[in-house]
Write a protein that holds these residues in place. Structure first.
Motif, short mmCIF file in Angstrom:
data_model
loop_
_atom_site.label_atom_id
_atom_site.label_comp_id
_atom_site.label_asym_id
_atom_site.label_seq_id
_atom_site.Cartn_x
_atom_site.Cartn_y
_atom_site.Cartn_z
N GLU A 115 10.94 28.63 54.58
CA GLU A 115 11.19 27.42 55.38
C GLU A 115 12.06 26.55 54.76
OE1 GLU A 115 6.88 27.40 57.91
OE2 GLU A 115 7.10 26.22 55.84
N GLN A 116 11.98 26.36 53.70
CA GLN A 116 12.94 25.65 53.06
C GLN A 116 14.35 26.19 53.06
OE1 GLN A 116 11.54 24.78 48.92
NE2 GLN A 116 10.38 22.76 49.72
N THR A 117 14.55 27.49 52.87
CA THR A 117 15.74 28.11 52.84
C THR A 117 16.45 28.19 54.35
OG1 THR A 117 15.29 29.48 51.18
CG2 THR A 117 16.69 30.45 52.68
N GLN A 118 15.55 28.28 55.36
CA GLN A 118 15.82 28.26 56.57
C GLN A 118 16.47 26.84 57.07
OE1 GLN A 118 12.69 29.00 59.41
NE2 GLN A 118 13.35 28.14 60.99
N LEU A 119 15.54 25.74 56.64
CA LEU A 119 16.27 24.46 57.02
C LEU A 119 17.64 24.29 56.31
CD1 LEU A 119 13.03 22.14 56.78
CD2 LEU A 119 14.62 22.42 58.83
N ALA A 120 17.52 24.38 54.96
CA ALA A 120 18.98 24.20 54.26
C ALA A 120 19.88 24.92 54.79
CB ALA A 120 18.78 24.75 52.82
N SER A 121 19.79 26.06 55.44
CA SER A 121 20.88 27.00 55.95
C SER A 121 21.20 26.57 57.26
CB SER A 121 20.33 28.54 56.17
OG SER A 121 20.13 29.21 54.80
N SER A 122 20.26 26.31 58.16
CA SER A 122 20.57 25.53 59.57
C SER A 122 21.39 24.12 59.40
CB SER A 122 19.03 25.17 59.88
OG SER A 122 18.49 26.29 60.28
N ILE A 123 21.03 23.27 58.22
CA ILE A 123 21.78 21.99 58.07
C ILE A 123 22.98 22.50 57.59
CG2 ILE A 123 21.76 20.07 56.81
CD1 ILE A 123 18.34 20.21 56.91
N THR A 124 23.25 23.38 56.58
CA THR A 124 24.63 23.56 56.31
C THR A 124 25.52 24.14 57.20
OG1 THR A 124 23.61 24.10 53.91
CG2 THR A 124 25.79 25.00 54.49
N GLU A 125 24.94 25.10 58.27
CA GLU A 125 25.95 25.50 59.16
C GLU A 125 26.30 24.46 60.19
OE1 GLU A 125 23.65 28.66 60.98
OE2 GLU A 125 23.20 29.66 59.23
N LEU A 126 25.69 23.37 60.21
CA LEU A 126 26.11 22.25 61.04
C LEU A 126 27.57 21.72 60.59
CD1 LEU A 126 23.06 20.14 61.31
CD2 LEU A 126 24.04 21.33 63.22
N TYR A 127 28.12 22.11 59.17
CA TYR A 127 29.11 21.42 58.57
C TYR A 127 30.21 22.41 58.32
CZ TYR A 127 26.08 17.27 58.16
OH TYR A 127 25.31 16.43 58.42
N THR A 128 29.69 24.02 58.48
CA THR A 128 30.89 24.72 57.65
C THR A 128 32.13 24.97 58.63
OG1 THR A 128 29.55 26.62 58.54
CG2 THR A 128 29.02 25.83 56.24
N ASN A 129 32.15 24.65 59.77
CA ASN A 129 33.28 24.89 60.38
C ASN A 129 34.43 23.92 60.13
OD1 ASN A 129 32.14 22.67 61.88
ND2 ASN A 129 32.66 23.31 63.75
N PHE A 130 33.99 22.68 59.24
CA PHE A 130 35.16 21.95 59.10
C PHE A 130 35.34 21.28 57.18
CE2 PHE A 130 31.61 19.53 61.06
CZ PHE A 130 31.53 18.34 60.02
N LEU A 131 33.96 21.68 56.67
CA LEU A 131 33.80 21.53 55.46
C LEU A 131 33.46 22.63 54.40
CD1 LEU A 131 31.33 18.51 55.63
CD2 LEU A 131 33.78 18.42 54.84
N PRO A 132 33.76 22.73 53.16
CA PRO A 132 33.38 23.66 52.41
C PRO A 132 31.82 23.64 52.41
CG PRO A 132 35.13 22.38 51.15
CD PRO A 132 34.81 21.63 52.63
N ALA A 133 31.13 24.76 52.31
CA ALA A 133 30.00 25.06 52.31
C ALA A 133 29.07 23.97 51.11
CB ALA A 133 29.34 26.31 52.24
N PHE A 134 29.82 24.28 50.07
CA PHE A 134 29.26 23.76 48.70
C PHE A 134 29.34 22.13 48.95
CE2 PHE A 134 33.74 23.81 47.47
CZ PHE A 134 33.82 22.58 46.67
N TYR A 135 30.02 21.79 49.67
CA TYR A 135 29.63 20.11 50.04
C TYR A 135 28.27 19.85 50.67
CZ TYR A 135 34.91 18.68 49.77
OH TYR A 135 36.04 18.40 49.36
N VAL A 136 27.67 20.65 51.22
CA VAL A 136 26.39 20.37 51.61
C VAL A 136 25.14 20.53 50.70
CG1 VAL A 136 24.78 20.71 53.79
CG2 VAL A 136 27.38 21.18 54.09
N ASP A 137 24.61 19.13 50.55
CA ASP A 137 23.42 19.17 49.64
C ASP A 137 22.20 18.74 50.48
OD1 ASP A 137 25.42 19.28 47.80
OD2 ASP A 137 25.13 17.16 47.12
N VAL A 138 21.29 19.60 50.19
CA VAL A 138 19.85 19.42 50.87
C VAL A 138 18.75 19.42 49.90
CG1 VAL A 138 18.26 20.52 52.55
CG2 VAL A 138 20.73 20.84 53.01
N LEU A 139 18.32 18.36 49.76
CA LEU A 139 17.03 18.04 48.68
C LEU A 139 15.63 17.93 49.20
CD1 LEU A 139 18.97 15.48 46.73
CD2 LEU A 139 19.02 17.72 46.37
#
Length: 142
Positions: free
Chosen positions: A17-41
């Motif tokens: 579930e943590q992986t699912q949430l982190a992936s879903s949140i990261t996908e909100l940004y990857t059309n305009f940011l490098p994916a590694f910019y997204v930190d989920v703690l």
């Protein structure tokens, strides 16, 4: 960089579930940011440390976001749309877990951010595209 801190009761989310949430949140940004910019703690809290309205809660999750790489520049429509997109990304899991949750997003000046000791490249620049292509920060001349 979007930085998301997820405060939740201990053992509330499984690893998947943590992986699912982190992936879903990261996908909100990857059309305009490098994916590694997204930190989920994920920040687990003891059940005895979560109080809402002065009462203990064992199903409450707080999503605290911070935007640094991009700003809304006071555009209320974009702000509202971002919160809506975020909620659409997390709602299926939150409802499946019968959770209550809150979301907030703050903004930090771009100039107060660095990665590996480097000021990130300007938004939309060739250098930022290079970082995206490499999937990590690389040296560049500013």
């Amino acid at each position: 960089m979007p930085l998301w801190r997820i405060y939740h009761p201990e053992r509330f989310f499984s690893g998947d579930e943590q992986t699912q949430l982190a992936s879903s949140i990261t996908e909100l940004y990857t059309n305009f940011l490098p994916a590694f910019y997204v930190d989920v703690l994920f920040i687990p809290l003891a059940h005895t440390n979560i109080y809402i309205g002065g009462k203990p809660r064992n199903n409450f999750v707080r999503f605290a976001g911070e935007h640094i790489a991009r700003k809304f520049d006071g555009d209320k429509a974009r702000m509202t749309a971002m919160v809506k997109r975020f909620n659409l990304a997390v709602t299926p899991l939150m409802k499946a877990k019968d959770a209550d949750w809150e979301v907030h997003i703050a903004e930090t000046p771009f100039e107060l951010w660095s990665i590996n000791g480097m000021q990130p490249p300007p938004p939309g620049s060739e250098q930022e595209e290079s970082w995206r292509a490499h999937g990590r920060p690389v040296e560049y001349q500013s």
